[in-house]
Design an enzyme around this catalytic site. Structure first.
Site, short mmCIF file in Angstrom:
data_model
loop_
_atom_site.label_atom_id
_atom_site.label_comp_id
_atom_site.label_asym_id
_atom_site.label_seq_id
_atom_site.Cartn_x
_atom_site.Cartn_y
_atom_site.Cartn_z
N GLU A 166 0.80 -1.23 0.00
CA GLU A 166 0.00 0.00 0.00
C GLU A 166 0.83 1.28 0.00
O GLU A 166 0.76 2.09 0.92
CB GLU A 166 -0.96 0.01 1.19
CG GLU A 166 -1.92 -1.15 1.23
CD GLU A 166 -2.90 -1.11 2.39
OE1 GLU A 166 -3.91 -1.84 2.34
OE2 GLU A 166 -2.68 -0.32 3.34
N GLU A 367 -5.29 -8.83 0.95
CA GLU A 367 -5.91 -8.49 2.23
C GLU A 367 -7.40 -8.26 2.01
O GLU A 367 -7.80 -7.59 1.07
CB GLU A 367 -5.34 -7.20 2.86
CG GLU A 367 -3.95 -7.31 3.43
CD GLU A 367 -3.49 -6.00 4.05
OE1 GLU A 367 -4.36 -5.20 4.51
OE2 GLU A 367 -2.27 -5.76 4.09
#
Length: 475
Positions: A166, A367
């Site tokens: 991220e 995720e």
């Protein structure tokens, strides 16, 4: 209804070094270690990363629990601040090498495939204080050197590598929104940091191509994708959604998979006089070092509308959200504890977009999960957490993922966040995501109801979809 996933579908869970290991015997502090040491009041309950879930000491027992929860793979990370002794010379700490070797070997011995990420927001704070962190091209080079050490030490047994988790979170939380240390709010710096993170990813891939010892090895990046839905079908809201997508998703998607930043974004940043400083050779290396696979973290969609003020208002500091504003749609399903909308259909849209716009690259859900406060309220008489809400959440997202796979999306796996309740930046242990619960006072860890459910799923690759879910989505 029973849905069958492909036989080689990779079922697992994701976590990270700085959120699980604790600070035991680390040579350096990362930015969150420093943040906690100096500003403990910012952290929920005053709980920092010192112990986390004690993975540094408990990893063998923890991995046994992960196996009992049915995990076939684990994505975790190697801490730059643990592995490297001298950050300038990139010399390794041999005890840290021994630790990560032991962890990797234990995963393999337990039949769990280790997937290794190189950076989970955990920049060594010395590099921030000395050079300005990701604002500096020198730090980019140091990171590439750290990555090279990881490949040299561990790529003989690790086949799946990821350069960053991220990167947009680093850009937005640390340089735009004031959520992560150093809490800078500066659009021009944020743009430069975004560029350097992408360059660092590409340079790490370049090192990987030279050093990798595994003939089946591959390297990618983990991106948090938040598709933007316009508040209405009017042109202003549609434009706002387009601009949000350009910044939040396409910046790293295009550069990582296609080797080039979106032309529309580059032109916009040039017009605003905030375009990153770059070298032609660097852009060439970005173009030549694209990812082999993509990890997608998905939790919630983004809903936007036209901004309150025109984007050409005078004397306005540049920020990406000058082109769009958040929109809170009424009546949506929410994870109220986290403040995030629950919208499983978006996982299908992400899959189709990767299939149609990004060459159907090999990818996986790296995720997906549901964080809940006060989970001890859901314990039964035997003390097991009855997290049926997590089972429903996961089932709904897998329902839509399966639909995309049936239509040709090249998705090879699904990872929940997270195996064991873990420490989470300034939220500490406010929200629990794990299949396995953690008592932070005793470090006792126990399987939740969802862990037994997940093992049944991963052993069979058969998803049982209740009629209530089918009716909800009109199937």
């Amino acid at each position: 209804m029973e849905l069958k996933f492909q036989e080689n579908f990779l079922w697992g869970a994701a976590t990270s070094g700085p959120q699980t290991e604790g600070r035991f015997k680390k040579q350096h502090d990362n930015v969150f270690d420093y943040d906690f040491d100096h500003y403990q009041e910012r952290f929920w309950g005053g709980i920092g990363p010192d112990t986390a879930s004690n993975f540094f000491n408990d990893f063998r027992e923890d991995i046994k629990l992960m196996k009992a929860a049915g995990l076939k793979s684990i994505r975790t990370s190697i801490q730059w601040s643990r592995l490297i002794d001298d950050l300038e010379k990139n010399t390794v700490n041999e005890k840290a090498v021994d630790f990560y070797n032991a962890v990797i070997n234990e995963f393999i011995a337990q039949g769990i495939r280790p997937m290794i990420n190189l950076n989970h927001f955990d920049l060594p704070v010395e590099l921030l204080k000395t050079y300005g962190g990701w604002e500096s091209p020198h730090v980019v080079d140091l990171y590439a050197g750290f990555a090279a050490k990881c490949f040299a030490e561990f790529s003989d047994r690790v086949s799946d590598w990821f350069t960053f988790n991220e990167p947009m979170v680093v850009v937005e939380c640390a340089y735009l929104l004031g959520f992560h240390y150093p809490d800078i709010v500066d659009g021009k710096k944020a743009v430069q940091v975004a560029y350097h993170l992408q360059l660092a990813s590409s340079l790490a891939i370049e090192q990987y191509r030279k050093i990798n010892k595994n003939p089946e090895g591959r390297i990618g990046i983990i991106l948090n994708l938040t598709p933007s839905y316009p508040a209405a079908e009017k042109i202003e809201d549609l434009k706002a959604a387009e601009m949000a997508d350009l910044w939040q998703n396409r910046l790293f998607l295009d550069a990582s998979i296609k080797g080039e930043f979106p032309e529309e974004l580059v032109s916009l940043l040039q017009e605003e006089n905030v375009l990153w400083q770059s070298e032609a050779e660097d852009l060439k290396r970005i173009k030549e070092n694209k990812v082999d696979l993509l990890g997608v973290n998905y939790y919630h969609p983004s809903r936007v509308q036209e901004p309150e003020y025109s984007s050409d208002s005078l004397a306005q500091d540049w920020r990406p959200d000058k082109y769009y504003a958040s929109f809170n749609k009424r009546g949506v399903r929410m994870n109220a504890d986290r403040g995030w909308e629950i919208h499983p259909q978006t996982i299908y849209e992400i899959a189709k977009r990767i299939q149609e716009d990004y060459g159907n690259i090999s990818w996986f859900i790296s995720e997906n999960g549901m964080g809940v406060e006060n989970e001890e309220h859901f314990k039964d008489e035997e003390g097991q957490i009855q997290d049926d809400y997590r089972i429903i959440f996961t089932t709904e997202h897998l329902f839509w993922l399966h639909k995309a796979i049936q239509e040709g999306s090249n998705c090879f796996g699904y990872h929940v966040w997270t195996p064991i309740d873990c420490w989470s930046w300034r939220n500490s242990y406010k929200n629990r995501y794990g299949l396995i619960s953690l008592n932070i006072h005793t470090q006792v860890k126990t399987l939740k109801k969802s862990a037994y459910w997940y093992k049944n799923l991963t052993d069979s690759s058969l998803l049982q979809v209740p009629d209530s879910i089918l009716e909800k989505y009109n199937q």
